[in-house]
Enzyme design. Structure first.
Site, mmCIF file in Angstrom:
data_model
loop_
_atom_site.group_PDB
_atom_site.id
_atom_site.type_symbol
_atom_site.label_atom_id
_atom_site.label_comp_id
_atom_site.label_asym_id
_atom_site.label_seq_id
_atom_site.Cartn_x
_atom_site.Cartn_y
_atom_site.Cartn_z
ATOM 1 N N ASP A 10 0.816 -1.212 0.000
ATOM 2 C CA ASP A 10 0.000 0.000 0.000
ATOM 3 C C ASP A 10 0.850 1.263 0.000
ATOM 4 O O ASP A 10 2.076 1.201 0.165
ATOM 5 C CB ASP A 10 -0.969 -0.009 1.200
ATOM 6 C CG ASP A 10 -0.282 -0.457 2.497
ATOM 7 O OD1 ASP A 10 0.958 -0.337 2.594
ATOM 8 O OD2 ASP A 10 -0.977 -0.921 3.400
ATOM 9 N N ASN A 52 -7.187 -3.062 14.478
ATOM 10 C CA ASN A 52 -8.567 -3.428 14.124
ATOM 11 C C ASN A 52 -8.617 -4.629 13.178
ATOM 12 O O ASN A 52 -9.647 -4.916 12.597
ATOM 13 C CB ASN A 52 -9.271 -2.223 13.490
ATOM 14 C CG ASN A 52 -8.582 -1.762 12.193
ATOM 15 O OD1 ASN A 52 -7.547 -2.306 11.805
ATOM 16 N ND2 ASN A 52 -9.154 -0.772 11.543
ATOM 17 N N HIS A 106 -6.968 -4.916 10.355
ATOM 18 C CA HIS A 106 -6.732 -4.648 8.935
ATOM 19 C C HIS A 106 -5.455 -5.336 8.463
ATOM 20 O O HIS A 106 -4.507 -5.525 9.234
ATOM 21 C CB HIS A 106 -6.738 -3.142 8.613
ATOM 22 C CG HIS A 106 -5.527 -2.364 9.023
ATOM 23 N ND1 HIS A 106 -5.573 -1.023 9.319
ATOM 24 C CD2 HIS A 106 -4.224 -2.713 9.200
ATOM 25 C CE1 HIS A 106 -4.361 -0.607 9.630
ATOM 26 N NE2 HIS A 106 -3.534 -1.599 9.573
ATOM 27 N N GLU A 111 -9.563 -2.025 5.659
ATOM 28 C CA GLU A 111 -10.068 -1.708 6.989
ATOM 29 C C GLU A 111 -11.294 -2.542 7.351
ATOM 30 O O GLU A 111 -12.067 -2.949 6.481
ATOM 31 C CB GLU A 111 -10.441 -0.221 7.055
ATOM 32 C CG GLU A 111 -9.260 0.729 6.856
ATOM 33 C CD GLU A 111 -8.361 0.875 8.082
ATOM 34 O OE1 GLU A 111 -8.192 -0.101 8.841
ATOM 35 O OE2 GLU A 111 -7.829 1.984 8.268
HETATM 36 P P1 PGA Z 1 2.517 -1.639 12.792
HETATM 37 O O1 PGA Z 1 1.370 -1.591 11.695
HETATM 38 O O2 PGA Z 1 3.486 -2.692 12.342
HETATM 39 O O3 PGA Z 1 3.122 -0.263 12.769
HETATM 40 O O4 PGA Z 1 1.871 -2.003 14.083
HETATM 41 C C1 PGA Z 1 0.819 -2.758 11.229
HETATM 42 C C2 PGA Z 1 -0.324 -2.462 10.296
HETATM 43 O O5 PGA Z 1 -1.006 -1.438 10.471
HETATM 44 O O6 PGA Z 1 -0.579 -3.274 9.395
#
Ligand code: PGA
Length: 245
Positions: A67, A135, A137, A142
């Site tokens: 992304d 959450n 995702h 999302e």
């Molecule tokens: P993080 O993010 O590794 O910074 O916890 C993970 C994500 O949002 O997929």
């Protein structure tokens, strides 16, 4: 699903780095799906060390990232292109022409279509690396009533904006939309490796590994439909979710 419980987050990073090095050594021209976020950073450091030590070469590897934020250029220090360059690509022998991160500027629809094409160009990813949002995702898909199969522009949730605000000067600076692979793009990979650590991921990981339910409200739960998934967590997180090997 293969749930791998390690002694520590550092050990989780070693486990995943070793998996990637093994794949690259077996198939030097493999295709890797890569992820950003805080979680994979120490794992990328281990790949850099392995490359510098001559244990692995990325010179024929192709990569596609999950992304990119909309509205910031690849030169911006919070763009995922910049992240990948500074945390990995600048320090290994990869040909940057073989690395793809969606363009976050200009025509977002066209940029999403370009990402969608890159997911399958030359074949799907041999390995897709994932983090997971608080959450549930994966990439920027999302938690919601519906999910998307293909690459698209996603409006980020409050939970994600709050979680990512730590990387920006202020919360208002966090982009509110992003271009992301869809669920079908992630599930198309031959092997999916998700790494998670920390109490903030407890609910998301519980929904991923502790029951048989698939729900769009925890997008990671769709990984239950894939035959070749590794969820790599440390003992501390496994204990929090009540997972027993
Ligand atoms: P993080 O993010 O590794 O910074 O916890 C993970 C994500 O949002 O997929």
């Amino acid at each position: 699903m293969n749930v791998v419980v390690t002694k520590s987050y550092d050990e989780s990073c070693t486990y995943v780095a070793d998996m990637i090095c093994k794949l690259v050594n077996e198939k030097p021209n493999c295709k890797l799906g890569l992820a950003t976020g805080g979680t994979p950073v120490p794992m990328y450091k281990k790949l850099i060390e392995a490359n510098k030590a001559g244990k692995v070469s990325f010179k024929d590897v192709h990569t596609v990232n999950l992304d990119e934020y909309c509205g910031i250029p690849g030169t911006h220090d919070q763009s995922y292109r910049y992240f990948m360059n500074t945390n990995l690509f600048d320090h290994i022998d990869i040909d940057k022409a073989n690395t793809f991160v969606a363009n976050g500027m200009g025509d977002f629809e066209a940029n999403a279509a370009e990402l969608e094409a890159k997911v399958r160009e030359g074949g799907v990813a041999d390995l897709q690396l994932l983090g997971i949002g608080n959450n549930g995702h994966i990439a920027f898909n999302e938690a919601a009533d519906v999910l998307h199969a293909t690459a698209h522009t996603e409006t980020l949730t409050e939970s994600t904006i709050n979680a990512n605000a730590r990387f920006f000067e202020k919360k208002e600076d966090v982009p509110t939309t992003a271009i992301t692979m869809g669920m079908g793009d992630i599930l198309a990979a031959k092997c999916v490796v998700l790494i998670a650590t920390g109490a903030a991921k407890e609910n998301a990981i519980r929904g991923l590994i502790m029951d048989d339910v698939i729900t769009t409200h925890n997008p990671s739960s769709m990984l239950k439909m894939h035959e070749n998934v590794y969820v790599v967590i440390d003992e501390e997180l496994a204990n929090l979710v009540g997972y027993k090997a």
